[in-house]
Structure formats: C-alpha cells, structure tokens
Design a protein around this motif. Sequence first.
Motif, PDB file in Angstrom:
ATOM      1  N   UNK A  50       5.718  -3.715   1.987  1.00  0.00           N
ATOM      2  CA  UNK A  50       5.967  -3.416   0.382  1.00  0.00           C
ATOM      3  C   UNK A  50       5.362  -4.444   0.092  1.00  0.00           C
ATOM      4  N   UNK A  51       6.303  -5.268   0.262  1.00  0.00           N
ATOM      5  CA  UNK A  51       5.618  -6.553  -0.844  1.00  0.00           C
ATOM      6  C   UNK A  51       4.182  -7.339  -0.720  1.00  0.00           C
ATOM      7  N   UNK A  52       3.882  -6.866  -0.024  1.00  0.00           N
ATOM      8  CA  UNK A  52       2.264  -7.775   0.700  1.00  0.00           C
ATOM      9  C   UNK A  52       1.441  -7.146  -0.509  1.00  0.00           C
ATOM     10  N   UNK A  53       0.221  -8.336  -1.257  1.00  0.00           N
ATOM     11  CA  UNK A  53      -0.754  -7.700  -1.577  1.00  0.00           C
ATOM     12  C   UNK A  53      -1.538  -7.209  -1.084  1.00  0.00           C
ATOM     13  N   UNK A  54      -2.309  -6.345  -1.684  1.00  0.00           N
ATOM     14  CA  UNK A  54      -3.356  -6.211  -1.058  1.00  0.00           C
ATOM     15  C   UNK A  54      -4.573  -7.125   0.426  1.00  0.00           C
ATOM     16  N   UNK A  55      -4.365  -8.136  -0.367  1.00  0.00           N
ATOM     17  CA  UNK A  55      -5.624  -8.880   0.386  1.00  0.00           C
ATOM     18  C   UNK A  55      -4.894  -9.055   1.358  1.00  0.00           C
ATOM     19  N   UNK A  56      -3.593  -9.275   0.939  1.00  0.00           N
ATOM     20  CA  UNK A  56      -2.883 -10.104   2.260  1.00  0.00           C
ATOM     21  C   UNK A  56      -1.926  -8.671   3.688  1.00  0.00           C
TER      22      UNK A  56
ATOM     23  N   UNK B  41      -9.226  -3.208   3.676  1.00  0.00           N
ATOM     24  CA  UNK B  41     -10.753  -3.246   2.766  1.00  0.00           C
ATOM     25  C   UNK B  41     -10.907  -1.745   1.975  1.00  0.00           C
ATOM     26  N   UNK B  42     -11.047  -1.539   0.719  1.00  0.00           N
ATOM     27  CA  UNK B  42     -11.860  -0.513   0.043  1.00  0.00           C
ATOM     28  C   UNK B  42     -12.645  -0.387  -0.521  1.00  0.00           C
ATOM     29  N   UNK B  43     -13.312   0.953  -0.972  1.00  0.00           N
ATOM     30  CA  UNK B  43     -14.570   1.496  -0.980  1.00  0.00           C
ATOM     31  C   UNK B  43     -14.194   2.507  -2.135  1.00  0.00           C
ATOM     32  N   UNK B  44     -14.905   2.255  -3.098  1.00  0.00           N
ATOM     33  CA  UNK B  44     -14.060   2.579  -4.110  1.00  0.00           C
ATOM     34  C   UNK B  44     -15.461   4.169  -4.856  1.00  0.00           C
ATOM     35  N   UNK B  45     -15.198   4.109  -5.615  1.00  0.00           N
ATOM     36  CA  UNK B  45     -16.272   5.887  -6.713  1.00  0.00           C
ATOM     37  C   UNK B  45     -17.374   4.928  -6.699  1.00  0.00           C
TER      38      UNK B  45
ATOM     39  N   UNK C 226      -9.325  -6.944   9.421  1.00  0.00           N
ATOM     40  CA  UNK C 226      -9.279  -5.744   8.382  1.00  0.00           C
ATOM     41  C   UNK C 226      -8.040  -4.843   9.392  1.00  0.00           C
ATOM     42  N   UNK C 227      -6.855  -4.100   8.850  1.00  0.00           N
ATOM     43  CA  UNK C 227      -6.501  -3.229   9.231  1.00  0.00           C
ATOM     44  C   UNK C 227      -6.691  -1.860   8.855  1.00  0.00           C
ATOM     45  N   UNK C 228      -7.317  -1.645   8.032  1.00  0.00           N
ATOM     46  CA  UNK C 228      -7.601  -0.594   7.662  1.00  0.00           C
ATOM     47  C   UNK C 228      -9.101  -0.115   6.509  1.00  0.00           C
TER      48      UNK C 228
ATOM     49  N   UNK D  88      -1.421  -1.492  -1.160  1.00  0.00           N
ATOM     50  CA  UNK D  88      -0.705  -2.435  -1.961  1.00  0.00           C
ATOM     51  C   UNK D  88      -0.780  -2.826  -3.225  1.00  0.00           C
ATOM     52  N   UNK D  89      -1.052  -2.076  -3.898  1.00  0.00           N
ATOM     53  CA  UNK D  89      -1.673  -1.703  -5.293  1.00  0.00           C
ATOM     54  C   UNK D  89      -0.274  -1.386  -6.250  1.00  0.00           C
ATOM     55  N   UNK D  90       0.270  -0.524  -5.766  1.00  0.00           N
ATOM     56  CA  UNK D  90       1.681   0.003  -6.280  1.00  0.00           C
ATOM     57  C   UNK D  90       2.152  -0.153  -4.955  1.00  0.00           C
ATOM     58  N   UNK D  91       3.595   0.092  -5.544  1.00  0.00           N
ATOM     59  CA  UNK D  91       5.053  -0.808  -5.096  1.00  0.00           C
ATOM     60  C   UNK D  91       6.018   0.708  -4.941  1.00  0.00           C
TER      61      UNK D  91
END
Lengths: 364, 366
Positions: free
Chosen positions: B74-80, B84-88, B159-161, B57-60
């Motif tokens: 499409x219109x929902x934010x990452x939080x909504x 969950x994200x794990x970065x480098x 968490x969805x994914x 959801x960071x990019x539409x």
Amino acid sequence: MSLTLENLSRIVDGVDYIRNASLTFEAGSFNVLLGRTLAGKTSLMRLMAGLDKPTEGRLIYNGEDVTGQSVQRRNISMIYQQFINYPNLSVYENIASPLRLAKMPSSEIDRRVKETAAMLRIEPLLKRFPLELSGGQQQRTAMARALVKDATLVLFDEPLVNLDYKLREELRAELRDLFRERQCIAVYATTEANEALALGGTTTLLHQGQVVQSGPVMDVYRKPVNTLAAQLFSEPPMNLIRGRVSDTELSFDEDTRHALTQELADLQPGEYWFGIRPSHIALKPANDDDLEVPVQVALSEISGSETFMHVESRHFEMVTQLMGVHQYHTGAPISVYLPINKLFVFDTHEQLVHTPSQVSGRGV
Amino acid sequence: MAEIHLKSLAHSYSKSPSGPEDYAIRQLDHVWHKGGAYALLGPSGCGKSTMLNIISGLVQPSEGEVLFDGIRVNALSPRDRNIAQVFQFPVIYDSMTVYQNLAFPLKNNKVPAARIKERVQEIAEVLEIEDKLHKKAKNLTADEKQKVSMGRGLVREDVSAILFDEPLTVIDPQLKWKLRRKLKQIHEQFDITMVYVTHDQLEASTFADKIAVMYDGQIVQFGTPTELFEQPNHTFVGYFIGSPGMNLIDVERCEAGVRFGSAEVVLEPWQIEYLNRLSSTNVKIGIRPEFIEIGLEPKVNSYEVEVLDMEDLGTYKIIDLGLGDETLKARVDEDFDARIGSRVHLTMPPQWTMLYVDEFLIQEQS
C-alpha cells in the motif's frame, strides 16, 4: 444547394496536404471521409471550411466561388476530436453562444437550445458546467452547439474518437437519425472502416492527400477501384495474395492450384493480386469450387463471439474472421477455404479487374 | 513477476463517504494471478483508472490492502513496486535515440553496460524495431513510438507487472491489429503479468485470457471472452459486450414462464422454480443478436415479427424486428435480404435465452 471542390490542392513547402481533390457534396447528404492518420481528412475539411486557403483550385458553393472566403462569412459548424466547450459557461450558455453572437431574440434562443438539447439527450444537464460532465456528455454539448445554429455545412473531425465504444455506437446512431431530417451538408472524418459502414451515405477514401475513391458507401465497399481502396475499406484489412492464371488453372503457389472455373473465365492468363475479405474465409468448404488453401495457424484472437485467426503459408499470410470460438495451437496445419465467388481480382498495377459475382439474396 | 491481490479493497475520493455512491471502487476482492494476461474493461467513469492507479501505486486505497505475492505494498511508490506502465500517449524522450530510450530504465537501475546492450538488443528484436535503434525518437511514427514505450516497460527484468492504459488509442486501426498481435506474442514469450485497461471490447477480448468487466465501481464479471459473450453474469455485461449488445426485455411472470406484451417465453422448470422463490418484479430476459434465429416459416415457439429496419455493415447485417412494443436486434449474414415491413418468424433458442433478476443472471445450480 451543393458544395463543389474543383481540383483543390494545398501544397505548402513541398508537402502535399491535399492534391487535386475534385468532389461534390449535396445538401441533405451525409459524407464520410475515411483514411488513416495524416491521410488529409482534416486538411480537406479545413479547406472546405475556409480555415485554410487552397494553393490551387476552387471551392464553389451554390454556384458561387467562395475560395478564400473566411469561415466567419459562411454558415459553418465544426466539431473536433477534443471536446471544446467554454468551461466558464453553463451547458445552456455553451449551446446558446453561437445564437447570442448572431443576436437572436432570447425567446427563440431558448426554444432552440431546449430543442437541440432534447435531441442530444442532455436536457437535464443544461444548468451544469462542462467540467461536471462525463466525456460523452461534454461531446454532446459540443455537438449541440454545432447543431443549434442550422449551419449549411457541418464538419465532424473524428468526433467520437475519445469516447467509449458503446457511447460511440449510440451517438453514431443518433447522428445518422439527426441528419436524416436536415438539409445541410454533413462531412464526417474517421479512420475506421466500420464506422463508415455504420454511418452510411457517401464515402470518400483519402490516402496521402489524394482522393482514392468516392461514391455511395456500398458501391465503394463492394467495388474498390484498387488494392489500396480495398485495404482502406476493410477491417481487418482485405487479404491480398499474389497468384497467376493460366489457360486452365489458378495458382497461388505450388501448394495451391485449382482448375479455372466459369467465375474467373474472363481473366486473361497472367499475374494478379487476389483479394478476399477476412469474413469470407471459412474452415469448411461451402461449395465444390471453393479454393482449398493449406496454411499454418499463427495466432487465434478470440473476441467471444468471433475468432480472428491469423494464418500463414510460405508465401503469404491471411487473417480470417470466423463466427464462434476456434482455438488452434500456433503452428497447427489446417486448410482454409476461399469461396471463388467472393474473390476480388486486381492486376499487377493493383487496379480492380474482377468483382465478385453478385451473391443471390436469401430470405424474403 | 507477481501475483496481485486486492484484498477488501475500496476507494473513495471523499474524506467521509456516506454511502456506496461516494465510492469510486466499492469493496471487492480480486486476484490477478502471476503471469496472466488480463483486461480491465468498462465505460468511462466505471472506476477502472482508479483501480489501475491503485495497483501501480499512484493512488493509495482508502480501504483494504494491495498485496504483491502476499506482501502489503500500500505505501510503496510505483517505482518501488517495480510496475511498468504504458499509457495512451507514448512516454519517451524525443531527443534521445531509441537505443538510449530503451537503455534508460536499466541505467537507472545500475545494470552493467554489457547486459544493457544485450537486453536492449533482445527487446528491440522482439518489437521489430532493431533497425530503428539509432534513430532519434522524435522521428518515429506513432506506432513505433508506442512500441518504444512498451519496450521501456519490458526491458527491466525485475518488473512485477506491466499495466497498459488504453495503449492503442492513438494507433491507426490497421496497425492496431499488428500491435495487438505483438503484445500477445510478448506475453507468451516473457510470461509476465499484464493488465490492460480499455473501453474497447475487441481489444480486451483479443488480448486477454480473462477480462474483468467493471461497472459502477464493481467488478460485475471476471471471465474468459467466451464466458462474457455466452453467459453475461449481469445485464451490463450483456449490453456492453457485443455490438450491438444483448437484447434485454422487461418481462412479467406467467404460467409457462414469462411474457412481454402478448409474447410468452417458455422457461425451463428450474428457472420457473427460481423465479417463484423471489419476490422481485425486476425480471428481464436477454438474448444476443447473434443467437436469434430467423425463418420464413413458423416453428415451435417462434414469434411472428415485423422487419422494421435493416443495416448493412458489409460483412453482416443488423435487422430490427418488431414484436409487440419491443424491438429486437438480430444479426444475419450479408447475403440475407428482407423487405422492410415484411413478416418473418423469430426463435429464441432456450440455451441462449438468459433470465435476469435484479440485473443478475439466474444460473442453474449444479
């Protein structure tokens, strides 16, 4: 032409960055520093470059003591993990910059920039700016700048770590070829055993600021002086199993006992660490005297062409690297086979006491 | 946990894209099934980060839909989206303890205190950091920090994914083995949809049940690690998977099949039939270095080749073999030895010799 480190140490506020390193690097040699993060690879390079001063020891270049001499006065190039380029200069000017600084005539600059760019296959990009390039192209630009000025010492500090592994494969092969024809000393730091093997030349194993072992890459790989060297220079790490030798028998635990064969006849009775590389463990015996070890499967990781199978018994665990796809359920009881002529043996002080007998070559 | 469906999805960063080259992601349909362990693999610039950002959801996306369990998000934010994200690089609060870091996402969601305690303990045990719970995060090693990062993703039960973006880049090789194994156990235990983005084939293939290989804004193959290795659907997959990659040779047609230089490659009748129906001149054969057989004596359909180079990689060797103007790479075991310049006989087993037309694999129709 050579660079010698004599009992070099850098100890600041009680922290050993480098302790008592003695090494010699010859002109025209490719030298890999292999060690984990914070092993002292960068510290050692900074000392070699004169960016940091040693707290003890000397740096000798061509017989001359250059300890403490600043980097500006010596002809050194350094390439870092991060791609460092001047964002406001074109690729051409980025590569040309050290030559402009040296006030070289522009016709000579032009010749060299084009030659180096061609070597690194970025000739079509010379008019572009760094931010218009991919990561691989940016790093090639940084490398070109380091190579254009014919430095006598070129230091690479994990230069490929931020790149795709395919690009790394290509750049690694290029680097090796590039330095075959050069008379400078190349030093290359990496955390990856496989990269050290692919680059060849000389390998120096570093750990906690100290040199563990140094020598031609295959010598270090085939004869690790201790368990630490064996672990550092093996990916996945070499399996180490505690075991004992009696007058007649080799045993890991009550389930794994074997009659002592000729291969290990030189071992005195006692406790040892037995080392076996993951790729040497098999699911079927290849020879009559292979050690059969009953284990349970902990996890199978399948890479497409290979399977990394993690197995365990009550007293030890091992990783095996098998060709092909081998799927087992977690907990499945199986036997793995350790060829006795591939066993490394270390004493209880973890020093190498037995090297696998030289395998006879097959083929032409 | 959710099924993630990318429907007729495409994305261009340009406001008025005029052709396929303006698209970071070219139109595709793709489903990440519920509870799957997936990898998205490709070189930098292939569109994988764009794809990940569209899922989170960071990019539409500029075209198409993102559906979570059939519902358009499409219109929902990452939080909504409950992603969950794990970065480098580990994203944790250095000044907080490990416990506080893990409890933070739950506190935000107003989870009762007793449940937070239980859950944090549970996650810490799975990650084997229970003895670090009261340590300040800034005193942890890189791999411990990354474990806490993962823990922050895992701790939420709604968490969805979980999306992983090159999570092991800053981890030493020795520890990568352990963390990868941990991730796999977590996946088995929690049955959660995981998408792991990486450019490292080994990380992708050891983590994922299925891998999507991205190239030039497209998913060129979606398959198991074994499928990608044994039957690369596109020459790019052949090249990118495997080290070194597949040998790919430009060939011309001939009576028995195809040829390059003076070497003829006998093809199966269905392959020849297929070729005869196509007019393209972009024809290649591909064979993996692992599948080339080398012998000292000639065999049926073997080629005499010259040993050009041999690279000792410790557990195996890569040998360069010259056949006419082509150089083929073969993988041989570490005990193999041959003199540079000597001649050996090479066989390409038909079941491992792939035929590519316009870069795509020609497969037998069943």
